[in-house]
Design a protein around this motif. Structure first.
Motif, PDB file in Angstrom:
ATOM      1  N   ASP A 134      -7.845   4.033  -2.670  1.00  0.00           N
ATOM      2  CA  ASP A 134      -8.189   3.378  -1.410  1.00  0.00           C
ATOM      3  C   ASP A 134      -7.182   3.678  -0.305  1.00  0.00           C
ATOM      4  O   ASP A 134      -7.462   3.465   0.867  1.00  0.00           O
ATOM      5  CB  ASP A 134      -8.296   1.863  -1.629  1.00  0.00           C
ATOM      6  N   ASP A 135      -5.998   4.184  -0.676  1.00  0.00           N
ATOM      7  CA  ASP A 135      -4.992   4.494   0.342  1.00  0.00           C
ATOM      8  C   ASP A 135      -5.064   5.942   0.805  1.00  0.00           C
ATOM      9  O   ASP A 135      -4.415   6.334   1.761  1.00  0.00           O
ATOM     10  CB  ASP A 135      -3.576   4.247  -0.211  1.00  0.00           C
ATOM     11  N   ASN A 176       0.854  -1.180   0.000  1.00  0.00           N
ATOM     12  CA  ASN A 176       0.000   0.000   0.000  1.00  0.00           C
ATOM     13  C   ASN A 176       0.891   1.230   0.000  1.00  0.00           C
ATOM     14  O   ASN A 176       1.996   1.199   0.547  1.00  0.00           O
ATOM     15  CB  ASN A 176      -0.880   0.021   1.248  1.00  0.00           C
ATOM     16  N   CYS A 219      -4.214   4.579  -6.418  1.00  0.00           N
ATOM     17  CA  CYS A 219      -4.549   4.029  -5.094  1.00  0.00           C
ATOM     18  C   CYS A 219      -5.503   4.931  -4.331  1.00  0.00           C
ATOM     19  O   CYS A 219      -5.180   5.420  -3.255  1.00  0.00           O
ATOM     20  CB  CYS A 219      -3.282   3.782  -4.289  1.00  0.00           C
TER      21      CYS A 219
END
Lengths: 243, 244
Positions: free
Chosen positions: B148-149, B67, B146
């Motif tokens: 989601d990060d 991540n 990303c």
């Protein structure tokens, strides 16, 4: 065989053949030209070359040769690694290959940008020894051959039927040289990298303008717009870089 | 063979450059140190954070092996503060770039002349109050790769767009300063903004220079005659009035 063994083995092999640690090429002691330093130098050379209208000096410290060697070795390494199809090494292989491609792009784009400039003003760069100094060995050969071919073509297609006194390609009659060069006054974006002379590491740039000349302290990391001829000296000294 | 491009980096090339920026990743899988051309990568051991160049972090992210930790300046609160600074505190100029992490000391060191993308301005411990040189590209790339990060990705996206608009107006306004010539500063400008504004700004500069060439030459000659040379600015005041 565990992945760490393989990698260790590769590292060992890699070190064995590292020409920068040895004296094969006569370049510095080990550590002086680390991969990271070379990547930074190559990136800067590329960005500078892409930003300037004029051909910049060929790196004298063998940067391009070194980078090419590194890539060659890494490719050999990849070829050896492709042999064993362990899925774990496979991913490392992808990473290594991706990085090699990135380096290849940098070098290729750098060299192509230079060739474009040489093509555009071949005679200009061949006209004085100081300008010829800026070309690398292979580039001098390229430029000379390029000019030869071009001149031969001109002669056979139209120059040959001109009166002899009009056949020159480098006349300076009337105070105007026939040889065109790049626009040295063109505007460029440059970043201050810091200098030891200025206070707080800033670079003092003397800019010439229409209504007046001005001096400005360019701090480290500050981006300014200036005429190329005003900052060229700083870029060549490494106190500034083009962006 | 030859590169058919104008001087100056294209947006694609700027993005390529931006991918060399260091970001912090949280690995989800072990990965031993690799001996890359640009130096060895740190060994990845979950859950220990490690700094990696963005291109490698994106590769790991795509394979769900890690991540990416968004840089502190990409958080909504920081972006909001920077936007306030750009609009209220300093409506004319860009917000300042992050301070150089390595001081120039009396002894020459390899860190003296390091510049973006090799400065750690987007790792997890970078300062939150400054937009780094590659802010726009990095923000966009991370939002794309990303979301989601990143906390509140939609808000971040909006804030980035606001910032971009405020700063684009400043970039255009900076052309006014080019009129008299000389050097003009764009302190705090970003890479993509330079790439976008280059052809316009350089075009204006070169155009004005060519128009004003005879005037500049005349001024230089006059200064030489007067033997002063230094005080060019005051001599011209009167004449300027006549022209404009």
């Amino acid at each position: 065989m565990d992945i760490s063994d393989i990698l260790q083995d590769l590292n060992a092999r890699h070190l064995d053949r590292d020409p920068f640690a040895g004296n094969e090429d006569g370049y510095g002691e080990d550590g002086q030209h680390s991969g990271q330093a070379d990547l930074q130098a190559l990136t800067r050379a590329w960005v500078n070359e892409r930003g300037a209208a004029e051909l910049l000096p060929w790196p004298k410290d063998g940067l391009i040769e070194r980078a090419t060697n590194r890539i060659k070795q890494q490719i050999e390494l990849v070829e050896q690694m492709t042999g064993d199809m362990d899925p774990k090494t496979n991913f490392s292989l992808i990473i290594i290959q991706t990085e090699v491609e990135r380096w290849k792009f940098l070098i290729r784009s750098y060299l192509r940008a230079r060739i474009a400039k040489i093509d555009k003003h071949t005679l200009h760069y061949l006209s004085t020894p100081a300008l010829m100094e800026r070309l690398g060995e292979t580039e001098v050969a390229y430029a000379t051959r390029h000019q030869q071919l071009l001149h031969g073509h001109y002669l056979s297609s139209f120059l040959g039927s001109f009166p002899v006194n009009l056949q020159n390609l480098n006349d300076t009659a009337g105070g105007i040289s026939m040889i065109g060069g790049p626009d040295e006054e063109g505007g460029v974006f440059v970043r201050g990298l810091g200098s030891r002379d200025g206070g707080e590491g800033s670079v003092v740039v003397r800019g010439r303008g229409r209504d007046g000349d001005g001096e400005i302290d360019v701090q480290r990391g500050e981006v300014v717009v200036a005429r190329w001829s005003d900052v060229r000296e700083h870029v060549e000294k490494g106190e500034m870089e083009l962006v | 063979m030859a590169l058919p491009l104008q001087p100056g980096l294209t947006p694609m090339e700027v993005a390529f450059l931006c991918e060399m920026e260091l970001v912090t990743v949280i690995p989800r899988q072990r990965l031993e140190s690799l001996n890359l051309l640009g130096g060895p990568t740190p060994a990845l051991r979950p859950p220990h954070r490690a700094p990696l160049p963005l291109w490698l972090a994106l590769l790991l992210k795509r394979q769900r092996r890690a991540n990416i930790l968004p840089p502190p300046w990409l958080l909504p609160s920081s972006l909001d503060a920077i936007r306030k600074y750009e609009t209220d505190t300093s409506p004319q100029t860009f917000s300042p770039p992050p301070p150089h992490p390595y001081q120039i000391s009396s002894r020459p060191s390899p860190t003296d002349h390091i510049s973006p993308p090799f400065l750690p301005s987007s790792t997890a411990d970078s300062p939150p109050d400054y937009l780094p040189y590659h802010w726009l590209e990095l923000g966009e790339i991370l939002l794309e790769a990303c979301p989601d990060d990143i906390p509140e990705p939609d808000r971040v996206r909006t804030l980035l767009r606001d910032l971009r608009e405020v700063r684009m107006a400043k970039m255009r306004a900076s052309v006014k300063e080019l009129e008299g010539g000389g050097v003009s500063s764009l302190r705090g400008v970003g890479a993509m903004e330079v790439s976008e504004g280059r052809s316009f700004i350089v075009g204006v500069m070169d155009g004005l220079r060519k128009l004003g060439q005879s005037r500049e030459v005349a001024r230089r000659e006059r200064e030489e005659d007067e033997g002063g040379g230094g005080g060019g600015l005051d001599d011209d005041e009167d004449e300027d009035m006549g022209f404009e």
